[in-house]
Design an enzyme around this catalytic site. Structure first.
Site: not given
Lengths: 448, 264
Positions: B95, B132, B207
């Site tokens: 991230c 996003r 992740h």
């Protein structure tokens, strides 16, 4: 209201009611959002004009965890005093859900008959609502990390709240949780009347600060906050050794208060609802009486009896919430009243599509308590994997717990019930959409 | 003999269950009876501690937290971390961490955050209204020699399954991408690359967390750390990974990547 406005409102309301009837009669769902969506297109200033019609004012309840339980308690207190209360009890807390809830209580020409409206509002939607609506009261419960896939960050949200609330009239009353540094700081920046609530019971401090913690940094200067102790997550007694920021005083002794349901988090929910009721003018005797007789909202520490077995559903939708439900289950296991737990992990839109948060939960505590753990849900293997890694020995060999994997939720529930002795309670820890499914299986009907 | 896992700023950089990577490395050592210790590398930590670790784990951060980290991670600490990575200490950076290792990160609001400049990459947020990059992600590891080494162990091409959730977009310069995207956005949603690989450092937006769902990467890191520290090969005993495999298969089924299921 001008005549044109009145006609427009009547039209929007009429259409919304027609849609509700159609959706419900065709069994398409509970109609908790669509009527609001369509009527808003017909009347863009619909929400503010509905707000204005609530006799004594609108109460907004915001925060990551506890909105539904707090709202339900406040509503019960007010209704028992004879007030007429509107509430978005389905939990639909975006703009269209708020409109729909208010519309269901209007007559055909759009006249709303209610003393109070209690609206649970999504934390990210609050600024949008405050742009053109004026509530009388706002209750801020807490701000935890939740569904970051939908939203940004805790700091950003708090800043947007501050900006939005500052533009409200001076007679707005804000009730905030002072044990949450972000909210205590927010309260200190506001020009309106601010009331604070919080705990003063150090014997409830956790042994250590859990990992799933967002804001242990000073909201004013960014320095590490000094904690005397934490009650849950980052809620606790703290001050900033650098700039001197410290929590605001509450003016309430939490030891003097009874609490609803179980768990420390429900102490906060009790105080929030109770103090606001007192601010409204309800006397403490009546508030305490309602608290003592309170029954849970669906899935929130709700208790059911299924085929002679006692079941408790503890909604667990984010790391903070789940750490607290695990703490509750462990406490009950310690006194021998539980040994079977069912975990249900879904990853649909209302749950958040990212399940990585389960690795921020201290599932080790659940493993240490032993017993039978059953897992299910859309992401059953992700949850099973988390539990596998919670143990220092692979597969929990020579340990006192047993892991059962059931992809099918119905089978998982049946198995869990079978393993539960009649003198114990089966605990079910589901995410939001999983909770709805579990309830549907247990009580045989849809609630939303 | 023991391995020390250095966890970068656990309180500031652990937004998306990144702790799972630490837990995974720790448990897979414990399950094999390899002595292991986890130490925090944070603001209170002395620089010398940075030099003692055998494995490095870094996770994601909110923008404000990332700024606090970058303020702290300067001078001697930055040098110690750079030294570690350059000398081949295995690390996993997810991230926000890759942004930290690159030249800079430009957030949607506020000032450019300078990175360590270890990896030749830059990250930019295209603006507060830009969507996003969110969703389940699948990619094949292509970085050399990592891909070859993993293939030798697995017998098949190494496929990573994870979840991405990032506002920033990363653009690579002269650094090798970690892999090529099969499903999802990857570094920027444009060039099909995902992550970056340098020395023994794995940088990725994936992740989920990364290591528990892709245990072969954890084992590769443990092996490398051991070689690095004791200059001998460590033969890892095979672990029972059926739950990880089941979780991987379930996701590939859902994403309709049936041709990959056989390779798991």
């Amino acid at each position: 209201m001008q005549l044109v406005d009145r006609i427009r409102l009547g039209l929007a309301v009429g259409v919304a009611k027609a849609i509700t009837t159609i959706v419900r009669s065709l069994r398409l769902g509970a109609a908790s959002v669509l009527p609001g969506e369509i009527s808003r297109r017909l009347h863009p200033r619909l929400l503010p004009s509905l707000f204005e019609q609530v006799d004594k004012g609108v109460i907004l309840i915001v925060g990551t965890n506890g909105k539904t339980t707090t709202s339900l308690l406040l509503r019960t207190i007010l209704e028992e005093r004879g007030y007429r209360v509107v509430h978005n009890s389905s939990g639909a807390n975006l703009i269209n859900g708020l409109i729909t809830a208010l519309l269901t209580n209007t007559n055909l020409i759009g006249k709303l008959t209610a003393d109070y409206a209690i609206l649970e509002v999504d934390e990210n939607v609050l600024p949008l609502v405050l742009k053109d609506c004026q509530p009388k009261y706002i209750v801020g419960l807490n701000l935890f990390r939740d569904q970051l896939d939908r939203y940004g960050e805790v700091d950003t949200i708090a800043q947007r709240w501050q900006k939005a609330i500052n533009s409200l009239p001076q007679d707005t009353v804000i009730l905030l949780n002072t044990d949450d540094p972000t909210l205590s700081y927010l309260g200190q920046q506001l020009s309106q009347k601010v009331l604070f609530f919080g705990l003063n019971e150090p014997e409830l401090y956790l042994d250590e600060i859990p990992h799933a913690v967002d804001s242990i940094y000073c909201p004013s200067c960014g320095h590490l906050l000094d904690y005397q102790g934490v009650y849950l997550s980052h809620l606790g007694d703290y001050h900033c050794p650098s700039c001197g920021f410290h929590k605001s005083k509450t003016g309430v002794d939490s030891r003097q208060w009874p609490q609803i349901l179980i768990g420390v988090y429900n102490k906060y929910n009790t105080l929030a609802a109770g103090l606001l009721a007192r601010e409204i003018g309800v006397d403490l005797d009546h508030i305490f009486l309602t608290i003592k007789n309170f029954k849970a909202a669906f899935g929130r520490a709700e208790e059911l009896t299924i085929k002679g077995k006692h079941v408790r559903i503890l909604l667990s939708k984010n790391p903070v919430g789940m750490n607290e439900t695990i703490r509750t289950v462990s406490d009950i296991q310690k006194i021998g009243k539980a040994s079977v737990t069912l975990l249900v992990l879904n990853d649909r839109i209302p749950d958040g599509t990212d399940v990585s948060w389960i690795w921020d939960v201290d599932t080790e505590k659940l493993i240490n308590s032993g017993g039978i753990l059953i897992v299910s849900g859309d992401r059953v293997y992700d949850m099973a994997l988390r539990l596998q890694y919670s143990h220092a020995e692979i597969n929990g060999i020579a340990s006192n717990f047993k892991l059962i994997i059931k992809e099918n939720l119905q089978e998982a529930i049946t198995t869990a019930l079978q393993y539960t002795p009649t003198e114990e309670t089966l605990h079910i820890l589901p995410t939001y959409s999983a909770m709805l499914e579990v309830r549907e299986i247990l009580v045989g009907r849809k609630i939303l | 003999m023991e391995l020390i896992i250095g966890w970068l700023y656990p309180n500031l950089m652990s937004t998306y269950g990144d702790r799972g990577n630490v837990i995974c490395l720790q448990r897979r050592c414990q399950w094999r009876e390899i002595e292991v210790k986890v130490v925090s590398l944070d603001r209170q930590t002395d620089t010398t501690q940075f030099a003692r670790v055998d494995l490095i784990v870094g996770g994601g951060a909110q923008d404000r937290q990332q700024e606090i980290v970058m303020r702290d991670l300067k001078g001697a600490k930055a040098e110690a971390l750079r030294e570690k990575i350059e000398s081949g200490t295995p690390g996993v950076f997810t991230c926000g961490s890759p942004q930290l290792l690159g030249h800079y990160y430009e957030p949607a609001l506020g000032q450019r955050i300078e990175g360590l400049g270890l990896l030749d990459l830059v990250s930019k947020h295209p603006g507060i209204d830009a969507p996003r990059c969110i969703g389940n992600v699948v990619f094949e590891i292509t970085a050399s020699p990592l891909a070859e080494e993993l293939q030798a162990i697995l017998g098949t091409k190494p496929v990573v399954i994870g979840f991405e959730n990032h506002g920033g977009r990363t653009y690579l310069g002269k650094v090798e991408p970690l892999g090529k995207v099969i499903k999802g956005y990857g570094n920027n949603g444009e060039d099909g690359t995902e992550g970056a690989f340098y020395r023994h450092a794995i940088a990725t937006y994936s992740h989920g967390p990364l290591l528990p769902k892709n245990p072969f990467l954890a084992d590769w890191m443990i092996t490398k750390a051991w070689q690095q520290k004791y200059q001998t090969d460590l033969i890892l005993t095979k672990l029972e990974d059926s739950l990880a495999i089941a979780a991987r298969q379930a996701m590939l089924h859902r994403l309709e990547l049936y041709n990959l299921i056989a390779t798991i």
